[in-house]
Design an enzyme around this catalytic site. Structure first.
Site, PDB file in Angstrom:
ATOM      1  CE1 TYR A 271      -3.970  -2.326   5.466  1.00 48.95           C
ATOM      2  CE2 TYR A 271      -3.344  -0.466   4.674  1.00 48.95           C
ATOM      3  CZ  TYR A 271      -3.639  -1.472   4.399  1.00 48.95           C
ATOM      4  OH  TYR A 271      -3.911  -1.752   3.137  1.00 48.95           O
TER       5      TYR A 271
ATOM      6  CB  SER B 292      -0.959   0.093   1.345  1.00 43.90           C
ATOM      7  OG  SER B 292      -1.720   1.302   1.251  1.00 43.90           O
TER       8      SER B 292
END
Length: 246
Positions: free
Chosen positions: A159, A145
């Site tokens: 995260y 990501s």
């Protein structure tokens, strides 16, 4: 000659994973659609692949569990043929709150799924693909990501940290197995329209993405498909960012 076109896709029942499964099947791969709990969604992906003339099976497994990972790869090869590649897509967002408010058990589960899971799956894949283990080579693509570099939006620090680990895994493992016929790369999506997206994803894209829009799962699947293909035969250890310029 033995057919070697199987790709195991973790978290393949929805969002980016489902698009990856459909995209790889369209490129001629047999696809093991891994899922953790939503059998109906996984079966729908399989049905879509089969309806288009492809081969797929839905296989339940918690990728944070060593025994279930072993069973996932064994079943996939038993039903779909020898392994050609792995897409580590399964992941969870965790608690969307500041780090100082996070629960330790939730953090442990986040790390188990987003970091331990890809490690275990990469290990299983390398044991089958590496020429050092008697394999014929192959490719691994990890889904990271842009949060790995931006730190994520508010409340997603943990995260983002797990995705930083995924990118380190990608580079390190690529170096480790480069001479064993295994290529390891990653794709780092930006804001993509999935059920993991924040509720205000369109506003975030309008203000924070140079292209001014949210990405589609199919756009990530295209990047994965290319990295898995012979066209990317000299590409390893890299992270391809697909984020609209973010």
């Amino acid at each position: 000659m033995e057919t070697r076109d199987l790709v195991v896709v973790t978290g393949g029942s929805r969002g980016i994973g489902a698009a990856v499964c459909r995209g790889l099947a369209a490129r001629g791969h047999a696809v093991a659609v891994n899922y953790a709990g939503n059998a109906e969604a996984a079966d729908a992906v399989v049905d879509a692949v089969v309806a288009d003339g492809g081969r797929a099976r839905a296989i339940a497994a918690d990728i944070a569990d060593e025994r279930q990972v072993a069973a996932l790869f064994e079943q996939a090869e038993a039903e779909l043929g020898a392994l050609a590649g792995l897409v580590n897509n399964a992941g969870i967002l965790g608690e969307a709150r500041p780090l100082d408010e996070q629960d330790a058990h939730a953090l442990e589960r986040l790390l188990a799924v987003n970091v331990l899971g890809p490690l275990l799956c990469c290990r299983a894949a390398v044991r089958r693909l590496s020429t050092r283990h008697g394999g014929q080579g192959g490719a691994i693509v990890n889904i990271s990501s842009v949060a790995a570099r931006t730190g994520g939006i508010y409340g997603t620090v943990a995260y983002a940290a797990t995705k930083g680990a995924v990118e380190s895994l990608t580079r390190g493992l690529a170096n480790e197995v480069a001479r064993e016929g295994v290529r390891v790369n990653a794709v780092a999506p930006g804001l993509i329209a999935t059920d993991m997206s924040p509720a205000d994803v369109d506003r975030l894209a309008e203000s924070g993405v140079p292209m001014g829009r949210v990405g589609r799962p199919e756009e990530i699947a295209e990047a994965v498909g290319w990295l898995m293909s012979p066209a990317a035969g000299y590409v390893t250890g890299t992270t391809m960012t697909v984020s609209g310029g973010r």
